[in-house]
Design an enzyme around this catalytic site. Structure first.
Site, PDB file in Angstrom:
ATOM      1  N   ALA A   1       0.810  -1.220   0.000  1.00  0.00           N
ATOM      2  CA  ALA A   1       0.000   0.000   0.000  1.00  0.00           C
ATOM      3  C   ALA A   1       0.843   1.270   0.000  1.00  0.00           C
ATOM      4  CB  ALA A   1      -0.937   0.006   1.208  1.00  0.00           C
ATOM      5  N   LYS A   2       2.057   1.197   0.550  1.00  0.00           N
ATOM      6  CA  LYS A   2       2.990   2.332   0.607  1.00  0.00           C
ATOM      7  C   LYS A   2       2.342   3.569   1.221  1.00  0.00           C
ATOM      8  CE  LYS A   2       5.620   0.753  -3.453  1.00  0.00           C
ATOM      9  NZ  LYS A   2       4.725  -0.309  -3.982  1.00  0.00           N
ATOM     10  N   ARG A   3       1.560   3.380   2.273  1.00  0.00           N
ATOM     11  CA  ARG A   3       0.850   4.503   2.873  1.00  0.00           C
ATOM     12  C   ARG A   3       1.805   5.424   3.628  1.00  0.00           C
ATOM     13  NH1 ARG A   3      -3.197   4.498  -0.434  1.00  0.00           N
ATOM     14  NH2 ARG A   3      -4.874   3.070   0.012  1.00  0.00           N
TER      15      ARG A   3
END
Length: 263
Positions: A87-89
């Site tokens: 997700a690389k949030r």
């Protein structure tokens, strides 16, 4: 069982470090063909998979139906295989708290990728989850990783070492969540020696052309996994998903075996 322990157990059971990337791209058959595609992909590869890695962007690109498809997929994932949600949030702590709840409590993924450049307080909401893991973006597989991540600081460190310091801090504070790092295989040269012996998620093999030799020769004891997405899902050949997964798992294993022999 901690996340790293569970992942290591899976690697030991399968003899595989292959992470199967799940990046669905609706073709001529449309979005409604995607669930069957994903079922065949998971059913065909899970025995060779040390982990699965659904990429959030590909599901979001299909709109609300894509989110439903991801939720359906998570509901039928094999219990034996850890799931890393890519997700690389990155957001302020209060918002991250809701991302963490969504992924760990609602979808029950085992780990998630995070962009750490908002600082330690932005990853803290993910650190109190027993049995879960995070992977902080340290050195990514794209050319642009040279713009920031591999730049040198005045004290001699590289910027990505500021990222690993966050993970080491969480470890020193006894957090329940295990912290690992994303290290792109295409940019791993000269980087691995500076990485803590924590779990690595390694993209860049296959279509991106990364070389396993440096990683295999690094002598790491952590449960590192190497991701292959397009090389399994969309390879232009007549092989099945299972055959492609077996081939990639064997290539990875061979590289590690050759590294042991040479050392």
């Amino acid at each position: 069982m901690r996340y790293a322990e569970r992942l290591q157990k899976r690697i030991d059971e399968t003899g595989s470090r292959l992470c199967v990337g799940i990046d669905p791209r609706p073709g001529d058959d449309g979005i409604e063909a995607v669930p069957d595609f994903l079922k065949r992909l998971v059913d065909g590869t899970w025995e060779q998979a040390a982990a699965f890695k659904p990429n959030m962007a590909y599901f979001e690109a299909m709109g609300l139906r894509g989110i439903e498809i991801l939720e359906e997929l998570m509901g039928r994932m094999p219990d034996e295989v850890p799931v890393i949600l890519d997700a690389k949030r990155s957001d302020i702590g209060e918002t991250q708290k809701y991302y963490a709840h969504s992924y760990f409590a609602h979808w029950k993924v085992d780990a998630v990728t995070l962009n750490p450049f908002l600082g330690y307080d932005s990853i803290e909401p993910f650190l109190g989850w027993e049995g879960k893991g995070i992977y902080l973006l340290a050195v990514t597989s794209n050319p642009g990783s040279a713009d920031f991540q591999r730049q040198s600081l005045d004290d001699g460190r590289s910027v990505f070492e500021l990222v690993t310091a966050l993970g080491e801090r969480s470890k020193s504070e006894g957090k329940e969540t295990d912290a690992g790092y994303v290290v792109g295989l295409t940019n791993a040269g000269g980087v691995l020696a500076k990485m803590p012996d924590a779990p690595l998620l390694v993209p860049g093999l296959g279509a991106q052309g990364g070389d396993l030799a440096d990683l295999a020769a690094a002598g790491r004891s952590a449960p590192d996994v190497i991701n292959v997405s397009r090389g399994i899902s969309y390879a232009k050949d007549d092989r099945s998903f299972a055959e492609r997964a077996r081939d990639w798992a064997a290539k990875i294993s061979q590289a590690y075996e050759e590294a042991v022999v040479s050392h």
